[in-house]
Scaffold this motif. Structure first.
Motif, PDB file in Angstrom:
ATOM      1  N   ALA A  25       0.814  -1.205   0.000  1.00 28.41           N
ATOM      2  CA  ALA A  25       0.000   0.000   0.000  1.00 28.41           C
ATOM      3  C   ALA A  25       0.853   1.262   0.000  1.00 28.41           C
ATOM      4  O   ALA A  25       0.434   2.305  -0.478  1.00 28.41           O
ATOM      5  CB  ALA A  25      -0.926   0.013   1.219  1.00 28.41           C
ATOM      6  N   VAL A  26       2.076   1.154   0.516  1.00 30.82           N
ATOM      7  CA  VAL A  26       2.941   2.327   0.656  1.00 30.82           C
ATOM      8  C   VAL A  26       3.970   2.410  -0.462  1.00 30.82           C
ATOM      9  O   VAL A  26       4.109   3.437  -1.123  1.00 30.82           O
ATOM     10  CB  VAL A  26       3.655   2.311   2.025  1.00 30.82           C
ATOM     11  CG1 VAL A  26       4.568   3.525   2.165  1.00 30.82           C
ATOM     12  CG2 VAL A  26       2.631   2.289   3.141  1.00 30.82           C
ATOM     13  N   ALA A  27       4.719   1.331  -0.702  1.00 37.53           N
ATOM     14  CA  ALA A  27       5.795   1.413  -1.696  1.00 37.53           C
ATOM     15  C   ALA A  27       6.048   0.116  -2.445  1.00 37.53           C
ATOM     16  O   ALA A  27       6.812   0.103  -3.395  1.00 37.53           O
ATOM     17  CB  ALA A  27       7.090   1.854  -1.014  1.00 37.53           C
ATOM     18  N   GLY A  28       5.421  -0.974  -2.056  1.00 38.76           N
ATOM     19  CA  GLY A  28       5.662  -2.243  -2.722  1.00 38.76           C
ATOM     20  C   GLY A  28       6.659  -3.105  -1.966  1.00 38.76           C
ATOM     21  O   GLY A  28       7.192  -2.715  -0.927  1.00 38.76           O
ATOM     22  N   GLY A  29       6.903  -4.297  -2.490  1.00 35.82           N
ATOM     23  CA  GLY A  29       7.874  -5.196  -1.886  1.00 35.82           C
ATOM     24  C   GLY A  29       7.269  -6.303  -1.049  1.00 35.82           C
ATOM     25  O   GLY A  29       8.004  -7.121  -0.487  1.00 35.82           O
ATOM     26  N   GLY A  30       5.943  -6.368  -0.972  1.00 41.32           N
ATOM     27  CA  GLY A  30       5.313  -7.372  -0.129  1.00 41.32           C
ATOM     28  C   GLY A  30       5.565  -8.803  -0.558  1.00 41.32           C
ATOM     29  O   GLY A  30       5.610  -9.708   0.267  1.00 41.32           O
ATOM     30  N   SER A  31       5.764  -9.008  -1.860  1.00 40.58           N
ATOM     31  CA  SER A  31       5.985 -10.369  -2.356  1.00 40.58           C
ATOM     32  C   SER A  31       7.277 -10.986  -1.833  1.00 40.58           C
ATOM     33  O   SER A  31       7.421 -12.211  -1.824  1.00 40.58           O
ATOM     34  CB  SER A  31       6.011 -10.373  -3.893  1.00 40.58           C
ATOM     35  OG  SER A  31       4.727 -10.126  -4.409  1.00 40.58           O
ATOM     36  N   PHE A 119      14.196  -3.234  -5.132  1.00 40.19           N
ATOM     37  CA  PHE A 119      13.646  -2.821  -3.843  1.00 40.19           C
ATOM     38  C   PHE A 119      14.708  -2.166  -2.965  1.00 40.19           C
ATOM     39  O   PHE A 119      14.450  -1.170  -2.284  1.00 40.19           O
ATOM     40  CB  PHE A 119      13.057  -4.035  -3.129  1.00 40.19           C
ATOM     41  CG  PHE A 119      12.310  -3.678  -1.872  1.00 40.19           C
ATOM     42  CD1 PHE A 119      11.000  -3.262  -1.936  1.00 40.19           C
ATOM     43  CD2 PHE A 119      12.918  -3.762  -0.627  1.00 40.19           C
ATOM     44  CE1 PHE A 119      10.310  -2.924  -0.790  1.00 40.19           C
ATOM     45  CE2 PHE A 119      12.238  -3.430   0.525  1.00 40.19           C
ATOM     46  CZ  PHE A 119      10.927  -3.010   0.438  1.00 40.19           C
ATOM     47  N   THR A 120      15.922  -2.712  -2.981  1.00 37.22           N
ATOM     48  CA  THR A 120      17.000  -2.201  -2.139  1.00 37.22           C
ATOM     49  C   THR A 120      17.351  -0.760  -2.491  1.00 37.22           C
ATOM     50  O   THR A 120      17.599   0.067  -1.597  1.00 37.22           O
ATOM     51  CB  THR A 120      18.256  -3.078  -2.283  1.00 37.22           C
ATOM     52  OG1 THR A 120      17.927  -4.419  -1.897  1.00 37.22           O
ATOM     53  CG2 THR A 120      19.392  -2.560  -1.407  1.00 37.22           C
ATOM     54  N   LYS A 241      11.173  -2.628   5.916  1.00 33.76           N
ATOM     55  CA  LYS A 241      11.836  -2.707   4.615  1.00 33.76           C
ATOM     56  C   LYS A 241      13.200  -3.378   4.744  1.00 33.76           C
ATOM     57  O   LYS A 241      13.615  -4.148   3.874  1.00 33.76           O
ATOM     58  CB  LYS A 241      12.007  -1.302   4.018  1.00 33.76           C
ATOM     59  CG  LYS A 241      10.738  -0.744   3.405  1.00 33.76           C
ATOM     60  CD  LYS A 241      11.033   0.566   2.682  1.00 33.76           C
ATOM     61  CE  LYS A 241       9.796   1.075   1.984  1.00 33.76           C
ATOM     62  NZ  LYS A 241      10.059   2.308   1.219  1.00 33.76           N
ATOM     63  N   THR A 242      13.888  -3.083   5.840  1.00 30.64           N
ATOM     64  CA  THR A 242      15.185  -3.721   6.072  1.00 30.64           C
ATOM     65  C   THR A 242      15.026  -5.231   6.205  1.00 30.64           C
ATOM     66  O   THR A 242      15.813  -6.010   5.640  1.00 30.64           O
ATOM     67  CB  THR A 242      15.843  -3.151   7.341  1.00 30.64           C
ATOM     68  OG1 THR A 242      16.015  -1.741   7.192  1.00 30.64           O
ATOM     69  CG2 THR A 242      17.196  -3.805   7.586  1.00 30.64           C
ATOM     70  N   ILE A 243      13.998  -5.643   6.933  1.00 33.21           N
ATOM     71  CA  ILE A 243      13.722  -7.072   7.071  1.00 33.21           C
ATOM     72  C   ILE A 243      13.407  -7.692   5.716  1.00 33.21           C
ATOM     73  O   ILE A 243      13.857  -8.807   5.393  1.00 33.21           O
ATOM     74  CB  ILE A 243      12.549  -7.302   8.051  1.00 33.21           C
ATOM     75  CG1 ILE A 243      12.886  -6.745   9.445  1.00 33.21           C
ATOM     76  CG2 ILE A 243      12.210  -8.786   8.129  1.00 33.21           C
ATOM     77  CD1 ILE A 243      14.096  -7.380  10.078  1.00 33.21           C
ATOM     78  N   PHE A 249      17.422 -11.064  -0.089  1.00 34.50           N
ATOM     79  CA  PHE A 249      18.774 -11.547  -0.389  1.00 34.50           C
ATOM     80  C   PHE A 249      18.992 -12.959   0.146  1.00 34.50           C
ATOM     81  O   PHE A 249      19.695 -13.766  -0.481  1.00 34.50           O
ATOM     82  CB  PHE A 249      19.816 -10.584   0.189  1.00 34.50           C
ATOM     83  CG  PHE A 249      20.074  -9.395  -0.677  1.00 34.50           C
ATOM     84  CD1 PHE A 249      20.661  -9.529  -1.933  1.00 34.50           C
ATOM     85  CD2 PHE A 249      19.726  -8.121  -0.250  1.00 34.50           C
ATOM     86  CE1 PHE A 249      20.892  -8.432  -2.741  1.00 34.50           C
ATOM     87  CE2 PHE A 249      19.945  -7.016  -1.055  1.00 34.50           C
ATOM     88  CZ  PHE A 249      20.532  -7.164  -2.307  1.00 34.50           C
ATOM     89  N   SER A 250      18.394 -13.269   1.283  1.00 36.10           N
ATOM     90  CA  SER A 250      18.528 -14.619   1.845  1.00 36.10           C
ATOM     91  C   SER A 250      17.886 -15.655   0.938  1.00 36.10           C
ATOM     92  O   SER A 250      18.470 -16.714   0.651  1.00 36.10           O
ATOM     93  CB  SER A 250      17.897 -14.673   3.238  1.00 36.10           C
ATOM     94  OG  SER A 250      18.539 -13.793   4.125  1.00 36.10           O
ATOM     95  N   MET A 251      16.653 -15.357   0.474  1.00 32.88           N
ATOM     96  CA  MET A 251      15.962 -16.282  -0.410  1.00 32.88           C
ATOM     97  C   MET A 251      16.664 -16.399  -1.752  1.00 32.88           C
ATOM     98  O   MET A 251      16.734 -17.478  -2.345  1.00 32.88           O
ATOM     99  CB  MET A 251      14.509 -15.837  -0.603  1.00 32.88           C
ATOM    100  CG  MET A 251      13.637 -15.992   0.634  1.00 32.88           C
ATOM    101  SD  MET A 251      13.633 -17.682   1.297  1.00 32.88           S
ATOM    102  CE  MET A 251      12.987 -18.602  -0.098  1.00 32.88           C
ATOM    103  N   THR A 252      17.192 -15.265  -2.242  1.00 35.45           N
ATOM    104  CA  THR A 252      17.948 -15.297  -3.498  1.00 35.45           C
ATOM    105  C   THR A 252      19.157 -16.211  -3.372  1.00 35.45           C
ATOM    106  O   THR A 252      19.420 -17.056  -4.238  1.00 35.45           O
ATOM    107  CB  THR A 252      18.405 -13.876  -3.887  1.00 35.45           C
ATOM    108  OG1 THR A 252      17.253 -13.046  -4.085  1.00 35.45           O
ATOM    109  CG2 THR A 252      19.228 -13.903  -5.164  1.00 35.45           C
TER     110      THR A 252
END
Length: 259
Positions: A25-31, A119-120, A241-243, A249-252
């Motif tokens: 809702a704010v900036a994306g990145g939820g996925s 996202f970063t 966002k940091t989390i 990066f961990s999943m990547t």
């Protein structure tokens, strides 16, 4: 598809989708949060992608409704880009359906890496948007056909995978001459709804949506998205966002090692 789906998994999906809905809702990145969670609870990558798309579409509708008062977009641009988003979403989802699970699994770490990098470094985009907002109102904007091509490419990506979609759309929308970030967020929410919503139809036809998990995530994501859209002016999701970045990066890294 439903193996080992227990109470802990239910809580985990609800909690992460609530956070994801707030972020989107704010900036994306939820996925970056919900997609890995679906993988964690035992859903196959393509089914997880389709289910995540469906759940976050329902959530995006909630935030789009809350943002509707900020939607001050010329009708022509609104209709053209919505139509473009629908076309691109269908193309991307059909491409996904014709992608074999083994190929998608090989592509997954690269998709996650690209989305995580976007996202970063979205703070760079935000600063650039602020500079754009300080330009005179009569400053030249990009031709509509250029924006249509860019939105079509973004929509195809969104129908195929979608992580980082909102951030990419913010970059495109800035060229419309929209100065208010909340107006861009409103338009982004509506375009995202078009992309994810139309992509659901091929997924439903193919029968690859895990509905139990999807409905649970949709409830959590809708609640988080609606509340965040109302309190976006005060919300500071920098810690979350940091989390998300760490998770991305961990999943990547995980998928690069175990693909």
């Amino acid at each position: 598809m439903l193996q080992n789906f227990n109470l802990f998994h239910s809580f985990l999906l609800f909690a992460t989708s609530f956070i994801a809905g707030s972020l989107n809702a704010v900036a994306g990145g939820g996925s970056f949060i919900t997609f890995p969670t679906l993988i964690f609870v035992g859903i196959s990558p393509i089914t997880a992608n389709a289910s995540n798309n469906t759940a976050l579409w329902i959530a995006s509708m909630a935030s789009a409704g809350a943002y509707r008062r900020n939607l001050h977009i010329p009708r022509k641009q609104f209709l053209v880009l919505c139509l473009t988003s629908l076309i691109g979403g269908v193309i991307g989802s059909v491409i996904l359906l014709y992608t074999s699970p083994s190929v998608f699994k090989k592509l997954l770490p690269y998709l996650l890496l690209s989305a995580t990098l976007v996202f970063t470094f979205n703070n760079v985009l935000q600063k650039w948007l602020q500079i754009q907002g300080q330009k005179p109102l009569d400053a030249p904007t990009a031709p509509l056909w250029v924006l249509v091509i860019a939105q079509l490419a973004i929509s195809i990506y969104g129908g195929f995978f979608g992580a980082g979609l909102g951030i990419l759309m913010l970059a495109t929308l800035s060229f419309l001459g929209i100065k208010n970030i909340h107006s861009m967020n409103a338009f982004k929410a509506f375009l995202g709804s078009c992309i994810n919503g139309i992509a659901i139809l091929p997924f439903m036809y193919a029968g690859i949506i895990a509905w139990n998990q999807t409905i649970l995530m949709a409830i959590g994501g809708s609640l988080g998205g609606y509340l965040a859209a109302h309190y976006a002016y005060k919300l500071k999701p920098s810690f979350v966002k940091t989390i998300v970045i760490i998770t991305g990066f961990s999943m990547t890294t995980y998928f690069f090692i175990y693909r």
